[in-house]
Design a protein around this motif. Structure first.
Motif, PDB file in Angstrom:
ATOM      1  N   HIS A   1     -38.538  26.851   1.729  1.00 49.78           N
ATOM      2  CA  HIS A   1     -38.136  25.657   2.464  1.00 49.78           C
ATOM      3  C   HIS A   1     -38.355  24.433   1.593  1.00 49.78           C
ATOM      4  O   HIS A   1     -39.036  24.485   0.569  1.00 49.78           O
ATOM      5  CB  HIS A   1     -38.928  25.533   3.770  1.00 49.78           C
ATOM      6  N   ASP A   2     -37.744  23.340   1.984  1.00 49.19           N
ATOM      7  CA  ASP A   2     -37.935  22.069   1.313  1.00 49.19           C
ATOM      8  C   ASP A   2     -38.090  21.002   2.386  1.00 49.19           C
ATOM      9  O   ASP A   2     -38.371  21.326   3.543  1.00 49.19           O
ATOM     10  CB  ASP A   2     -36.783  21.771   0.346  1.00 49.19           C
ATOM     11  N   GLY A   3     -37.912  19.748   2.051  1.00 52.99           N
ATOM     12  CA  GLY A   3     -38.019  18.712   3.063  1.00 52.99           C
ATOM     13  C   GLY A   3     -37.701  17.343   2.501  1.00 52.99           C
ATOM     14  O   GLY A   3     -38.258  16.955   1.475  1.00 52.99           O
ATOM     15  N   VAL A   4     -36.782  16.618   3.161  1.00 48.00           N
ATOM     16  CA  VAL A   4     -36.438  15.257   2.743  1.00 48.00           C
ATOM     17  C   VAL A   4     -36.464  14.361   3.974  1.00 48.00           C
ATOM     18  O   VAL A   4     -36.105  14.789   5.078  1.00 48.00           O
ATOM     19  CB  VAL A   4     -35.055  15.200   2.071  1.00 48.00           C
ATOM     20  N   PRO A   5     -36.905  13.116   3.808  1.00 52.16           N
ATOM     21  CA  PRO A   5     -36.922  12.221   4.962  1.00 52.16           C
ATOM     22  C   PRO A   5     -35.519  11.813   5.373  1.00 52.16           C
ATOM     23  O   PRO A   5     -34.607  11.757   4.544  1.00 52.16           O
ATOM     24  CB  PRO A   5     -37.721  11.023   4.452  1.00 52.16           C
ATOM     25  N   ILE A   6     -35.348  11.540   6.644  1.00 46.87           N
ATOM     26  CA  ILE A   6     -34.101  10.958   7.152  1.00 46.87           C
ATOM     27  C   ILE A   6     -34.381   9.472   7.370  1.00 46.87           C
ATOM     28  O   ILE A   6     -35.208   9.102   8.205  1.00 46.87           O
ATOM     29  CB  ILE A   6     -33.663  11.630   8.459  1.00 46.87           C
ATOM     30  N   GLY A   7     -33.728   8.616   6.594  1.00 44.26           N
ATOM     31  CA  GLY A   7     -33.993   7.189   6.672  1.00 44.26           C
ATOM     32  C   GLY A   7     -35.013   6.767   5.632  1.00 44.26           C
ATOM     33  O   GLY A   7     -35.639   7.590   4.951  1.00 44.26           O
ATOM     34  N   ASP A   8     -35.184   5.450   5.511  1.00 41.62           N
ATOM     35  CA  ASP A   8     -36.046   4.904   4.461  1.00 41.62           C
ATOM     36  C   ASP A   8     -37.519   4.847   4.840  1.00 41.62           C
ATOM     37  O   ASP A   8     -38.370   4.638   3.974  1.00 41.62           O
ATOM     38  CB  ASP A   8     -35.579   3.480   4.109  1.00 41.62           C
ATOM     39  N   ALA A   9     -37.829   4.996   6.110  1.00 42.83           N
ATOM     40  CA  ALA A   9     -39.208   4.804   6.553  1.00 42.83           C
ATOM     41  C   ALA A   9     -40.104   6.008   6.288  1.00 42.83           C
ATOM     42  O   ALA A   9     -41.319   5.932   6.440  1.00 42.83           O
ATOM     43  CB  ALA A   9     -39.229   4.472   8.046  1.00 42.83           C
ATOM     44  N   GLY A  10     -39.509   7.134   5.882  1.00 45.73           N
ATOM     45  CA  GLY A  10     -40.307   8.331   5.694  1.00 45.73           C
ATOM     46  C   GLY A  10     -40.630   8.996   7.024  1.00 45.73           C
ATOM     47  O   GLY A  10     -39.991   8.734   8.042  1.00 45.73           O
ATOM     48  N   ARG A  11     -41.625   9.861   7.014  1.00 41.90           N
ATOM     49  CA  ARG A  11     -42.014  10.563   8.237  1.00 41.90           C
ATOM     50  C   ARG A  11     -43.471  10.971   8.106  1.00 41.90           C
ATOM     51  O   ARG A  11     -44.030  11.013   7.002  1.00 41.90           O
ATOM     52  CB  ARG A  11     -41.135  11.770   8.530  1.00 41.90           C
ATOM     53  N   SER A  12     -44.086  11.248   9.222  1.00 40.21           N
ATOM     54  CA  SER A  12     -45.455  11.746   9.219  1.00 40.21           C
ATOM     55  C   SER A  12     -45.530  12.970  10.107  1.00 40.21           C
ATOM     56  O   SER A  12     -44.747  13.111  11.053  1.00 40.21           O
ATOM     57  CB  SER A  12     -46.437  10.668   9.703  1.00 40.21           C
TER      58      SER A  12
END
Length: 270
Positions: A70-81
């Protein structure tokens, strides 16, 4: 938020890693040796899973199986937690065998993203239990939450399934707590006394008493505290005698159950 903030918490239970992250980082394809289950706290992300590309947003439960790329990229500029629990395979296999009454020894998370409010609430409680230091009663709470969460997240039972068991079996577990509320009981102890699996104990206990085993144990202990305060025992001594780690823990439980503090109660009855 900076590029990435990660926190690995002190291990409270064997086979369990507790991780918090807040990041804009894009993760390359990788795998874990453990099972992972978590909750998106803020933001959203897109990721490859063993079942294709998926998106998860705040409030979604996320899962990964051992060896799953698996991988992972944020959606939008704010990132994610997110908050994650990584569980050693042996721990999960033991839970699956218990839940299925020996029908299965291995099982995987079927859904990389699960949108279910009740499951999200259960995960938050499990994460808090895993991240907080505590004594024997904290272990009981962890066990009952973990076995139920795994059962529901792996579709071993329907989400929010009805509870069922025989009152006579559960009565043996109830009596074990009633006989000595200060004993460092585990879910395995209650299962042995009732002749049921750990999962059946959690479900059946709530049906029979209206409380989980951990909540019932806390009630019995706070009953002891309340009686002691009523006889003039100092609060700190009552807390220790009632099996609580300290006076602050006792006070939190007391206020949550009765709506007023132990100190206010002491003034009123002594």
């Amino acid at each position: 938020m900076g590029k990435g903030q990660f926190r690995v918490m002190a291990r409270r239970f064997a086979g369990v890693e507790v991780v918090e992250a807040a990041t804009r980082h894009s993760f390359a394809r990788h795998t874990h040796e453990q099972f992972g289950i978590g909750l998106i706290h803020q933001g959203a992300q897109r990721s490859l899973s063993g079942r294709g590309t998926v998106e998860a947003e705040a409030g979604d439960v996320i899962t990964v199986n051992p060896g799953e790329i698996h991988d992972g990229v944020p959606i939008g500029d704010a990132g994610r937690s997110w908050r994650m629990l990584y569980l050693e395979p042996a721990l999960v296999e033991a839970a699956v065998g218990d839940i299925s009454e020996g029908r299965w020894t291995t099982r995987e998370f079927a859904d990389p993203v699960i949108r279910n409010d009740a499951l999200a609430v259960r995960f938050r409680a499990l994460f808090a239990a895993a991240a907080t230091a505590g004594g024997a009663e904290a272990t009981l709470r962890w066990e009952e939450l973990a076995v139920t969460l795994i059962a529901e997240a792996m579709r071993l039972v329907p989400l929010s399934a009805g509870r069922h068991t025989t009152p006579a079996s559960i009565a043996a577990a109830v009596n074990l707590i009633d006989d000595d509320p200060l004993a460092p009981l585990t879910l395995a102890d209650l299962a042995q006394a009732s002749g049921l699996s750990r999962f059946q104990v959690v479900r059946g206990f709530a049906k029979a008493t209206g409380l989980t085993p951990h909540a019932y144990l806390l009630q019995r202990r706070i009953d002891i505290v309340r009686r002691l305060i009523g006889t003039g025992t100092p609060l700190a001594e009552a807390a220790i005698a009632g099996g609580f780690a300290d006076q602050s823990h006792m006070t939190r439980v007391f206020v949550r159950k009765y709506g007023f503090s132990p100190g206010a109660y002491a003034q009123a009855v002594t």
